[in-house]
Design an enzyme around this catalytic site. Structure first.
Site, PDB file in Angstrom:
ATOM      1  N   THR A 106      -0.525   8.101 103.775  1.00  0.00           N
ATOM      2  CA  THR A 106      -1.366   8.559 104.875  1.00  0.00           C
ATOM      3  C   THR A 106      -2.737   7.949 104.737  1.00  0.00           C
ATOM      4  O   THR A 106      -3.104   7.475 103.708  1.00  0.00           O
ATOM      5  CB  THR A 106      -1.510  10.089 104.908  1.00  0.00           C
ATOM      6  N   ASN A 151      -5.194  19.276 105.753  1.00  0.00           N
ATOM      7  CA  ASN A 151      -3.905  19.893 106.092  1.00  0.00           C
ATOM      8  C   ASN A 151      -3.806  21.334 105.612  1.00  0.00           C
ATOM      9  O   ASN A 151      -2.726  21.897 105.561  1.00  0.00           O
ATOM     10  CB  ASN A 151      -2.753  19.075 105.511  1.00  0.00           C
ATOM     11  N   ARG A 188       4.394  16.466 100.562  1.00  0.00           N
ATOM     12  CA  ARG A 188       4.112  15.040 100.436  1.00  0.00           C
ATOM     13  C   ARG A 188       2.831  14.567 101.106  1.00  0.00           C
ATOM     14  O   ARG A 188       2.523  13.378 101.110  1.00  0.00           O
ATOM     15  CB  ARG A 188       5.285  14.179 100.927  1.00  0.00           C
ATOM     16  N   ASP A 189       2.030  15.463 101.673  1.00  0.00           N
ATOM     17  CA  ASP A 189       0.760  15.053 102.273  1.00  0.00           C
ATOM     18  C   ASP A 189      -0.259  16.190 102.199  1.00  0.00           C
ATOM     19  O   ASP A 189      -0.962  16.471 103.148  1.00  0.00           O
ATOM     20  CB  ASP A 189       0.980  14.628 103.719  1.00  0.00           C
ATOM     21  N   LEU A 190      -0.319  16.837 101.049  1.00  0.00           N
ATOM     22  CA  LEU A 190      -1.242  17.950 100.900  1.00  0.00           C
ATOM     23  C   LEU A 190      -2.645  17.425 100.637  1.00  0.00           C
ATOM     24  O   LEU A 190      -2.876  16.683  99.687  1.00  0.00           O
ATOM     25  CB  LEU A 190      -0.798  18.866  99.755  1.00  0.00           C
TER      26      LEU A 190
END
Length: 90
Positions: A90, A55, A49-51
């Protein structure tokens, strides 16, 4: 990690030139393999969910490692769907 994160290499103009097309391709394949493992082959199914490039950490041989699972969602091994009510940003 020795090579920091992927964004450190691809968004810096001087470092960007150090990566050959083959390196870009191998990094993309490594990230894909990591996602496939998280989605299908691990004991728990994990949706990151935050690629994003920051990261993805790069090992000394430019092997990518997915990091920062702070907003990841895990599902049971047989579960293929899930619902959340929280908006994640984000």
């Amino acid at each position: 990690m020795p090579n920091r994160s992927l964004d450190y290499l691809i968004f810096d103009q001087s470092r960007k030139k150090l990566l050959a097309w083959k390196n870009h391709f191998e990094i993309a394949l490594g990230i894909s393999r990591g996602l496939l493992y998280l989605h299908q082959n691990s004991r728990l199914r994990i949706i990151h969910r935050d690629l994003k490039a920051s990261n993805v950490l790069l090992h000394s041989e430019l092997n990518p490692k997915i990091s920062d699972f702070s907003i990841a969602k895990s599902f049971g091994g047989n579960q293929t769907e899930g619902k959340t009510r929280t908006v994640i940003e984000t």
